[in-house]
Structures are given as structure tokens and as C-alpha cells.
Design a protein around this motif. Structure first.
Motif, PDB file in Angstrom:
ATOM      1  N   ALA A 107      -6.088  -4.701  -6.521  1.00  0.00           N
ATOM      2  CA  ALA A 107      -4.747  -4.864  -6.559  1.00  0.00           C
ATOM      3  C   ALA A 107      -3.703  -4.997  -5.768  1.00  0.00           C
ATOM      4  N   GLN A 108      -3.887  -5.411  -4.088  1.00  0.00           N
ATOM      5  CA  GLN A 108      -2.826  -5.807  -3.967  1.00  0.00           C
ATOM      6  C   GLN A 108      -2.040  -6.928  -3.679  1.00  0.00           C
ATOM      7  N   GLY A 131      -2.226   2.622  -8.506  1.00  0.00           N
ATOM      8  CA  GLY A 131      -0.615   3.854  -7.639  1.00  0.00           C
ATOM      9  C   GLY A 131      -1.239   5.260  -7.537  1.00  0.00           C
ATOM     10  N   SER A 135      -3.486   3.373   1.515  1.00  0.00           N
ATOM     11  CA  SER A 135      -3.289   1.694   1.474  1.00  0.00           C
ATOM     12  C   SER A 135      -4.336   1.799   3.044  1.00  0.00           C
ATOM     13  N   ASP A 136      -4.275   3.188   4.156  1.00  0.00           N
ATOM     14  CA  ASP A 136      -4.983   2.581   4.704  1.00  0.00           C
ATOM     15  C   ASP A 136      -6.167   2.204   5.459  1.00  0.00           C
TER      16      ASP A 136
END
Lengths: 313, 505, 306
Positions: C259-260, C244, C249-250
Motif C-alpha cells: 500500500a505504501q 487506511g 505503520s510502525d
């Protein structure tokens, strides 16, 4: 040699001082440190109280001096989340992390020395090929992914080890394997190179010519050569492993200082983060010093060598 | 076969299945020797006055009891209190249950109430809820088990605060400086040990009062572990390292069920919404906020990303809580209408904006909401923030230049939405960017009306007002998805989302 | 065997070779094959990154909740509409991976460029500006070693706002040491060599000597390190995303995708595994190329660098 070690110890303190100075600079670069050191959403009164307590309303120079003197005493302030001194919070959990790092260090040195020596003894052989593949793969897989795969296979599928936590030796196995993978992969190649080199050495050829058996040659000379790189790099490795432990602790819910540091980032518990950064710097500097001494003791030839011979990788 | 024998056979079969069920019940309700529960986050302190999340409450309310608690239907029921009545608008009378003792043997009597409140109010405790308890002016001990709470103003919302935060502490032991390092309460479990970063260990309190609506302990020994990574939690369940795990990701439910384990979906009293600031353009135009509510396809999010759990909401309020009106239809998903409303408001080409969300919220849901807004022209980017940063006043109020106007938030509990309203919607709320005269009038009345029925009606009116002039994009009611191994003794999931290993009578 | 020796080898490069007592059937022989494997992988990945999004009619950001977690074309239930399947939000994985590879490489290049320039400069300074500067830069090296990348990333995340810039800054600040060492060692040995001494006695200025002799001779090893650093940055970026502490994330990166996607792993293994394979392939390819280059530059050396 004593002089060299003395110089290292002086450097050690200077390095730590610089790390703390950089931390101080980062704090000031980011804005008002008083805001960063209190819990988010604190009353202006609390911020003012803290500013007074830590002398943050004084000149930057004075602030720096008091920051340094507090840091030397290990006082980075109070963790607002745990309501106790940040250093105690970190030191409570450091042993678990050091245990993890220690085992991983041992595992990577032993396995890399073994595999690397065998590979270097017979270049192009089966062991060599396997070692090569392990080395390439170990360097290409992200640690958290490897850890997850190990959990799914050894814990979920086979049920051989707990999937997380720190209860008994069996719970250490998977985290240690995960943590040791990358450094082992790197070390194997170095050991292999120095062993292969040792085999080409005139001395070994002479020994062979005299009719010594192959295993005796290996034992006497090559093994010693094989051990030098891992010992010399143990310090650098220790630093690498400590950083890797942050990831591994998160995957395996391992109760160490790295996990704590990440939680503290999430809670913006800055005193704990600063203490963690400083503690790891101390650990890495000490590990480097130990490795340095060990190398000097292990190989007298290196005593006269340029210092950076042992550091360059 | 005639009718008579058929009946007889059915009868026997019926008895047989009854016996069978009886046996399984016995097997299921037998106490486990050891139960291990994975929570997602670690509490720093086991102090009820400084616990603000469901994982922390799970442990704190295992060890401590409050005067009151929530029943499964969301109503407030007495717990340590035998009765809790409003004598007059400014006085609550508490009568404690007799014969209850703390884990250290100190008997519970009315003298424990005042110091327990004082602990929340004490400055050195630094409790974030101290302000709510400041309304209690004094505690008057009437007899051994009876006390009156005198209020400085009407506070119909106080019982909800008491249920979450006012745990009774043993008056003697709580004086010790390190009391919360080895907490002592009256709860169903006794505190054993706390290994930082790893686990809290508890043992069953065999002297727990049988009539407790919290239920009786279902394990002799209980370990709460802290496992932040959801995939690791599921692996813990699949490998048998843990028996019960919090928050199973929806795409791993299948793996849990294939393993013969169970995932319990429990509706909890909480809602998800996107806070929209109404103090800046373009959001100050109510048509823009309506357009945003029409733009998000909440039903699809529930179906695809929540495994069908949860309910589309018309406002902040949730089933089982005050203000919820089942007859109030939520905004329809209507992107055409959303575009039309935007054009009407003067934004035919939409606009750019951003949305803040914590790293602990599900990124896929936030990104789905952002993409749906973008589809109607409200081009939205997602900013992920650390929890503490997200929750800071500077971010809620937008005074930090990096803060986004929109905020994805989940809020619980909402049995009594007083806290949410007073912090986030009221013009005096220190997290609020909303100021609507009609809503404000209702919020003030909701905070002061002592008559429960009249207050419930105000809650409904508030719901309509907040629906008609939305202060947020209203999304869905929350569901807790808990994984558990087959063979775990039966326990009672709770609407307040505390994971306590007890079985209600 | 150390880097310093290896570098002397680089300097003497062409011509003479070490007396091989045994036939040198070392990895270096097969590394020429490794080099080819590495290069073909690299070309494959670059082509994928360059034209990948054009091959499928899909926007990497476009969501389709009704088509989430569809199988890749090579599995039952998959179709060529989404060659690599879709993620939790029904986004096309093929397009996302191509774009993610671009960003991951871009971050790797940016870090390598900043770290490389800093390291080369400090290395030249250390070797040419006398013992005080040399000791000072050596000291900086020690400071850097005491604060590894992940730990600096933690400190930065606690103090600064998150962002791609922070990630690049952290990795660059912790990535310059290898360059400094290589350039310093090469330069020192070069300065002691006869032909540089000759230039110097003929009145060549420092800058001139640096441009004429030092940089060209250091370039080889610097390129080797740079190649492997891009690989290391991809791994670091993945680890930071997992913790994190990565890029927002964009910005699509391969590490962020792994990771996602991890949360969907047990239902749809391909969602995290395919970007994971792309990372592994990129790292492998870059490492093989780096090894191959080193062999080309120094036939004598079998040294491995991390």
C-alpha cells in the motif's frame, strides 16, 4: 417450500435486529456514544443537545429501545458533514454500488460456469489447465493491486477505457473485472467439480450409451449441474462482492456507497457509517434469500435437503 | 557577413520568434471546450462559510467571489470591492464594483453584504469561523455600492478572513432553504450540477466582469472530479481521463513528464511543522525543543522527498506572508549539538515519545522526521489518525489519552498567520498547549495593531521570539504540485492553492 | 457438490473409493505436484522470514534518504548491498520484506487461532447440545454473513482507536463460520455412526466421546480451512492497509508495504511489486497446501473450498 421461505423471512428480520443490536453495543463499548455522534471538537452544549434529542441521558435499556425504533425507520441521525439525513446520503449512492455488484455477480457466474464446465468436461485438457491457473492466480492477487494494474494497462497503455469515474458503460468495465476476479476464481473450481461429477454419473454414461451426442449430454444434464453451485452461492457471493466494492470504488474513484463509507470514517461521520453497515446487511440478507429461493426453484431435489447443504462453503 | 546583415538577420529572427510566440499564446489562451480537474477530496457542501480546505475552496471560489482575494505576491487585493479602506481603526469602508450581477440576474449592490455576513454568523450554519466574523458589529449601507463595516475592536486580520470566507450571496435566492444545493454567485463559473461522490460540473460565466483580478474562465465547461487515490489521479492524467490533477506524488512526476505532460510546482502560502507541547516535561525545557530543531535534517527531506521544492523555515512564517524574515537563519542540522543540548537538559539517554499525523499527510515525510529524532535519542513512533480525529480538540490538547504529544501538521494559508497563532500558539487558543509571556504579548499586539507597518514589525518580532524559544519543529514551506496535460489552455496557479481555471489579466 | 458431502467423504475416508467411470484425471492428480510446489514455496518463504534479516547487513527501520529507490541487485544499477533495493525512505526492502512476512504470518496465525477455536467450539456445541443451541449458532452464522470483514472493519475504524488488535479482532470475528460448519457436520454424522453409538451405550460421557472421536475426525478439515484462512487473512490485511484501516505503520506487514509503495510504482515498480509477489506466493503456497491436504484426507473429493 413456502414454509421454508417463510422461516427464512423471519430469520432475516431477526438477523437484521441482531446486526443493529451489535452496532449499538459497539457504540457503547467505545465510550460515550454522544461524543461519537457529533463532529469532533463540538461544543459541550451541542453534545448535551444531541444527548437529549436521542435520549442518551436515559437508561441503557430505554436507549436501546429508541435506537432500535429509529433504526427500523432508517433514522440513524443527521450526517454532520452533509447536513442531511444519513440514510438519504447513503441511499443516494447505493444504486451505483449495486450496479457494480450486479454486473460483477453476473460476470463471475457466467464466466465461472463456462470455464468450469469446459474444464470439468475434459479434465487435464488445455482449458482445464488454463482454468486452474486462472483460479489459482485470481485467488492470490490483492484486489487493489489487480485494479491498479488493469488501469495502467488498459487505460494508460492502451487507452481502451477511462481510468476512473462512472460515466457510461466503458467506465464500468475495469471495476467490474477487478471486483469479479476473486469470486470467479473460487467459483470456477466449484463448477468444475460438480461438472466432473456429473460426467461420472451413471445417468450420463447411460445417455452416452444410448448414442446421444456429447454436446447433447452436456446441454441436457451437465449444464444444469454446472449452474447449481453458482446459483446456490449467489447470495454469499453478493455479500462478498459488496465488501469488495469498497476497495474497488476507492481504486477507481467510483461514486458509490463504499467510497462514501470510507470518507465518513475519515471524517468520523458516524451516522453515515452506521447506515451503510445496516444497508449492506439488508442487501446481503435479501441476496441470500433470493439465492435460496432460486436454488429451490432450479433444483427440486434440493427441496428436501438439509438447509446447510446450500450454505456450506 | 558584416555586422549590419547580422543585425538584420537577428532582427528578422527576432520578429519571427515573436510572431511564433504570438501564435502559441493565441493557441494557449483559446478557451477549452471542456476541462476536467481531479481533486483529492470531495466537499460535502458548497457553502463558503463551511469550506475549510483548498479542494473545497477551488470549487466555492469558482462559483462565488469574495470582497477581497490574494494577489500572486500574497498581498490582499480588492475583488468584488472596488476599494476596501480603513476609515478609522474600527471602520472598514467597502465600495463595490458597479454593474456586477449574480448568475441568476440579481444585481450586486451593498445590500448583499449584511446577509452574507449574517449567514456566516447564523447558528444553524455552524461555521467554524463564525467567531472571527463576530467582530463585525454592524453593516451600515451608505449608498447603492458603499457600505461601512463597524467593528467592536480593532481587527487587522479581518481582511484575510474575508478573502477566504466572506463570499457574497444573492440576497433573494440565498433565502431558499436548499440554496447551497444549487449555489448562485458572481464568480467566473456557474454551477450546473453536483453528482455526489463523482463530480461538480460548472460552465463559464460569460458575463464575468472583465476587470476581475481572479481572471477570466479558460473553459466553457469545467468538471471537478473527486479522486482520492493519488496513483489513480496520475493514471487519469496519463490516460486522458482528466486534464489537470492535484497533488502528483513526487515519484510519479517522471512518468507524467515522460508522457509529454507537465507538472507545475507552485509555492503556496503554508508551512509544515511538528507542534511540540510546551506544558509538559521534557518539552517544557527550551533546550529540548532546540535539540529537536537541530535534529531534523530538513534540507535532506526537501531534496529527497520534495523534489527540491520548498524552503527550510526558521519559524511558522513563510515567504510572502507577514512575519517572514529572509535574514533569520533557520536552525542548522546538527545532531551533535542536539545530543549535547539533550544531555544538558538532563536527558543524556534521550526519551521515548510519539507523533500524530493524519492519514492524508505523506507518511514518508513523517517517518523521516521520526527517524531523525530517534537518531539523536528522541525515540519517536508514528501514529496515523483519521483526519477528523486528528483535528479534534481532545487530540490537539492531549486530553484524549491516546493523543501523542507531537503533531505533524501542515497549515495554510499563512498570508496572515493570525489564525494559526490565535489557535495553536496563544495561551487562549483552543488547540494550544503553549503559553509564553513574551510571545503572548506580541500575539495580542499582532491581533490589535491597526497600523499595517507597525503590525508587520510585530510580526517580525514574533518570528524571532518563536525562533528563539521554539514552539514547534519548524520544517519547510509548502509547494503545490499539479499535473496537467500538454495543450491545456494557460491558467493561473494561485499562492492560496485554490485550483481555479482562470487566467489573470 | 457441497461441503456437507465432502465431509461425509472425509468420514468414510480410507478404503472404499467412488466408482470412477472415467479415469480420474482430475486436478487432484496434479495436485500432488501442486502440494510439492506449495510446500517448497512455503519452506522458501519461511526460511526467508526466519533468516532473511541476517543475510543483509541492514536494519529494516534504518533510513537513508540519499539512497532512496535504489534498484534491486537483479536490475541494472542495483547492488548486493540491498538485494531487493530500497523504498522511498531508503530502507532495505529485503530486510523489511522478511520482517513484514513475519508479522503478516503472525497476524494470520493469530486470527486463525482465535477464529478456529471459536468455530470448533461452536460447531461442537451446535452438534451435541440439542436443536435449540443448534439453531442459535446457525443464527449467529447468518448474522456473521450479513456483516463481511471489510464492512465490519469500516464500522470498527469509525468507532474504535486504530490498532493491530482491532484488525485481528475484526478478521477473527468474521472468520469462524467455516470451522463451525465443518465441525458441526462432521460431528453430526459421527454421532449417528455405529461406533459412537456403541461408545455411548457403553456409558461414555459426552466429553469423552468428543475427545475420543469427534475432535480427531474433525481435525483434518479444520487444518485445511486454517491453512487457507491464513492466506485469506494476508489478502484482507493488504486490502485494509490500502484503505487506511490496517495495522499502524510502525508494524511492518507485506500488505502495508504494498500500500505504501504504490505511490512510487511508476518510478520504482519493485517497491510495491516485490512485497506484492511475496503476498501472492504465500497465498498460492498456502492454497496449494490446503488443496493437497484435502486430497490426502479425502481421495474421493474434488470439491474446492473458497
Amino acid at each position: 417450500m413456502i414454509g421454508r421461505i417463510g422461516l427464512h423471512i423471519v430469520t432475516l428480520f431477526a438477523v437484521l435486529l441482531t446486526v443493529v443490536t451489535l452496532v449499538f453495543a459497539m457504540l457503547h463499548l467505545a465510550g460515550d456514544p454522544a461524543d461519537a455522534l457529533v463532529p469532533p471538537g463540538s461544543d459541550p452544549e451541542d453534545v448535551a443537545a444531541l444527548r437529549e434529542q436521542y435520549g442518551l441521558d436515559e437508561s441503557v435499556g430505554r436507549q436501546y429501545l429508541s435506537f432500535i425504533s429509529n433504526a427500523i425507520r432508517g433514522d440513524f441521525g443527521t450526517s454532520w458533514r452533509f447536513d442531511q439525513s444519513a440514510s438519504r446520503v447513503v441511499l443516494d449512492r447505493l444504486p451505483a454500488t449495486l450496479e457494480l455488484v450486479g454486473f460483477a455477480l453476473l460476470l463471475s457466474i457466467v464466466s465461472a460456469t463456462l470455464l468450469g464446465s469446459l474444464a470439468g468436461a475434459r479434465p487435464g485438457g488445455v482449458v482445464d489447465t488454463i482454468a486452474h491457473l486462472i483460479s489459482l492466480a485470481g485467488q492470490a492477487i490483492p484486489g487493489f493491486w489487480l485494479g491498479t494494474m488493469l488501469i495502467l494497462f488498459f487505460s494508460v497503455r492502451l487507452g481502451w477505457a477511462p481510468s476512473s469515474g462512472r460515466e457510461g458503460f466503458s467506465s464500468m468495465v475495469l471495476p467490474v473485472l477487478t471486483l469479479a476476479a476473486y469470486p470467479t476464481a473460487v467459483l470456477i473450481r466449484m463448477v468444475r467439480a460438480s461438472v466432473e461429477d456429473a460426467y461420472r454419473n451413471d445417468y450420463v454414461r447411460t445417455a452416452r450409451g444410448k448414442g446421444l451426442s456429447e454436446s447433447a449430454v452436456l446441454a441436457l444434464h451437465v449444464a444444469r449441474n454446472a449452474a447449481i453451485a453458482p446459483i446456490a452461492f449467489a447470495g454469499v457471493l453478493a455479500g462478498f462482492l459488496l465488501a469488495g466494492a469498497v476497495v474497488v470504488e476507492w481504486v477507481f474513484a467510483y461514486p458509490g456507497a463504499g467510497q462514501l463509507a470510507l470518507q465518513s470514517v475519515s471524517n468520523r461521520d458516524l451516522p453515515v457509517v452506521l447506515m451503510f453497515v445496516t444497508c449492506s446487511a439488508v442487501f446481503i440478507v435479501l441476496a441470500n434469500l433470493a439465492a435460496e429461493i432460486a436454488t429451490l426453484l432450479a433444483d427440486p431435489r434440493l427441496r428436501d435437503a438439509e438447509p446447510e447443504r446450500m450454505r456450506s462453503w | 557577413m558584416n555586422r549590419r546583415t547580422l543585425l538584420a538577420t537577428t532582427g528578422i529572427a527576432g520578429i519571427g520568434s515573436l510572431i511564433g510566440r504570438g501564435f502559441t499564446t493565441v493557441a494557449q489562451t483559446a478557451r477549452a471546450e471542456q476541462l476536467t480537474i481531479d481533486l483529492g477530496t470531495e466537499p460535502a457542501l458548497l457553502d463558503p462559510a463551511r469550506t475549510y480546505d483548498a479542494d473545497g475552496w477551488s470549487i466555492v471560489h469558482s462559483v462565488f467571489d469574495s470582497l477581497l482575494q490574494y494577489a500572486p505576491d500574497g498581498a490582499i487585493e480588492p475583488l468584488l470591492a472596488e476599494s476596501f479602506t480603513l476609515l478609522d481603526p474600527l471602520t472598514y469602508r467597502v465600495v463595490l464594483r458597479p454593474d456586477i450581477a449574480f448568475h441568476n440576474g440579481e444585481p450586486l449592490d451593498a445590500s448583499a453584504i449584511e446577509p452574507s455576513i449574517a449567514h456566516i454568523l447564523a447558528e444553524e450554519t455552524a461555521s467554524q469561523v463564525a467567531a472571527n466574523f463576530a467582530v463585525i458589529e454592524s453593516v451600515e449601507v451608505i449608498d447603492e455600492l458603499t457600505a461601512d463595516l463597524h467593528l467592536s475592536s480593532t481587527a487587522p486580520w479581518l481582511p484575510a478572513q474575508i478573502a477566504a470566507w466572506l463570499c457574497l450571496l444573492p440576497p433573494q435566492a440565498a433565502q431558499e432553504p436548499d440554496f447551497f444545493a444549487t449555489p448562485i454567485g458572481t464568480g467566473p463559473y456557474r454551477f450546473e450540477s453536483f453528482v455526489p461522490g463523482d463530480r461538480v460540473s460548472l460552465t463559464a460565466n460569460d458575463d464575468y466582469f472583465a476587470a476581475s483580478p481572479k481572471g477570466r474562465p479558460v473553459a466553457d465547461r469545467l468538471d471537478y472530479r473527486f479522486v482520492a487515490d493519488a496513483t489513480t489521479r496520475v493514471a487519469d492524467l496519463l490516460s486522458g481521463t482528466s486534464d489537470i490533477v492535484r497533488a502528483v506524488p513526487i515519484d510519479q512526476i517522471g512518468a507524467v513528464e515522460n508522457n509529454g505532460d507537465v507538472v507545475l510546482q507552485t509555492p503556496i502560502s503554508g508551512s509544515a511543522f511538528v507542534r511540540v507541547p510546551t506544558d509538559v516535561a521534557p518539552f517544557d525545557d527550551v533546550r529540548v525543543r532546540e535539540a529537536m530543531n537541530h535534529a531534523v535534517d530538513v534540507e535532506s527531506i526537501i531534496a529527497a522527498l520534495l523534489d527540491g521544492n520548498g524552503q527550510r523555515l526558521a519559524n511558522f512564517f513563510v515567504p510572502g506572508g507577514l512575519g517572514y524574515d529572509p535574514d533569520l537563519a533557520p536552525y542548522s542540522f546538527d545532531p551533535e549539538r542536539a545530543r549535547a543540548l539533550l544531555a544538558e537538559a538532563g536527558y543524556p539517554d534521550g526519551f521515548d515519545t510519539s507523533i500524530d499525523a493524519t492519514v492524508t499527510e505523506r507518511s514518508d515525510i513523517v517517518e523521516a522526521v521520526a527517524a531523525m529524532l530517534s537518531d539523536v535519542g528522541i525515540r519517536t513512533t508514528v501514529n496515523r489518525l483519521e483526519l477528523a480525529l486528528f483535528n479534534s480538540g481532545d487530540y490537539w490538547l492531549g486530553t484524549d489519552p491516546a493523543a501523542s504529544p507531537l503533531r505533524f501538521a501542515t497549515w495554510r494559508p499563512l498570508f496572515d498567520p493570525h489564525t494559526l497563532l490565535s489557535l495553536v500558539v496563544s495561551n487562549a487558543g483552543f488547540l494550544s498547549r503553549h503559553d509564553n509571556p513574551r510571545v503572548q504579548e506580541l500575539i495580542d499586539a499582532f491581533a490589535a495593531e491597526a497600523d499595517p507597518d507597525a503590525r508587520a514589525q510585530i510580526g517580525l518580532d514574533l518570528g524571532v521570539a518563536l525562533f528563539e524559544e521554539p514552539a514547534a519543529i519548524y520544517l519547510y514551506s509548502l509547494t503545490s504540485s499539479t499535473g496537467q496535460r500538454a495543450g491545456v489552455p494557460e491558467w493561473s496557479p494561485r499562492p492560496d492553492d485554490y485550483l481555479i481555471a482562470t487566467l489573470r489579466p | 457438490m457441497t461441503m456437507a458431502e465432502h465431509l461425509h467423504g472425509v468420514h468414510r475416508a480410507s478404503g472404499e473409493s467412488a466408482r470412477p467411470a472415467r479415469p480420474a484425471r482430475s486436478w487432484s492428480l496434479r495436485f500432488s505436484a501442486g502440494m510439492w510446489i506449495g510446500l517448497s514455496l512455503a519452506i522458501l518463504l519461511l526460511v526467508f522470514a526466519a533468516i532473511g534479516p541476517l543475510l543483509v547487513d541492514a536494519d529494516p527501520e534504518a533510513q537513508q534518504l540519499s539512497a532512496r529507490l535504489t534498484e534491486p541487485a537483479f536490475l541494472d544499477g542495483g547492488s548486493w548491498e540491498h538485494p531487493f533495493g530500497t523504498d522511498q525512505l531508503g530502507r532495505d526492502l529485503f530486510a523489511r520484506m522478511a520482517v513484514g512476512l513475519r508479522f503478516s504470518l503472525a497476524i494470520g496465525l493469530a486470527v486463525t487461532l482465535i477464529a478456529g477455536l471459536t468455530g470448533v467450539l461452536l460447531g461442537l456445541l451446535a452438534a451435541t447440545s440439542g436443536p435449540v443451541v443448534d439453531r442459535l449458532t446457525g443464527f449467529l452464522v447468518n448474522v456473521q454473513i450479513a456483516v463481511p470483514a471489510v464492512i465490519l472493519a469500516i464500522a470498527a475504524a469509525a468507532i474504535f482507536q486504530p490498532g493491530t488488535g482491532v484488525v485481528i479482532g475484526v478478521l477473527a470475528a468474521t472468520g469462524w463460520v467455516s470451522y463451525q460448519r465443518v465441525v458441526r457436520a462432521t460431528t453430526k454424522s459421527l454421532l449417528a455412526s455405529p461406533f459412537v453409538e456403541a461408545s455411548r451405550s457403553m456409558g461414555g460421557s459426552r466429553v469423552w466421546i468428543a475427545r475420543k472421536h469427534l475432535l480427531p475426525n474433525s481435525l483434518g478439515p479444520v487444518i485445511v480451512i486454517a491453512t487457507q484462512q491464513i492466506a485469506a487473512v494476508m489478502l484482507f490485511e493488504a486490502a485494509l492497509s490500502y484503505l487506511g484501516l490496517g495495522v499502524p505503520s510502525d508494524t511492518i506487514t507485506l500488505g502495508g508495504m504494498v500500500a505504501q509503495g504504490r505511490e512510487a510504482m511508476l518510478a520504482a515498480w519493485w517497491v510495491p511489486a516485490l512485497p506484492g509477489v511475496a503476498i501472492a506466493m504465500s497465498v498460492l503456497s498456502l492454497n496449494l497446501i490446503g488443496d493437497g491436504l484435502r486430497r490426502r484426507l479425502d481421495p474421493r473429493s474434488r470439491t474446492a473450498r473458497s
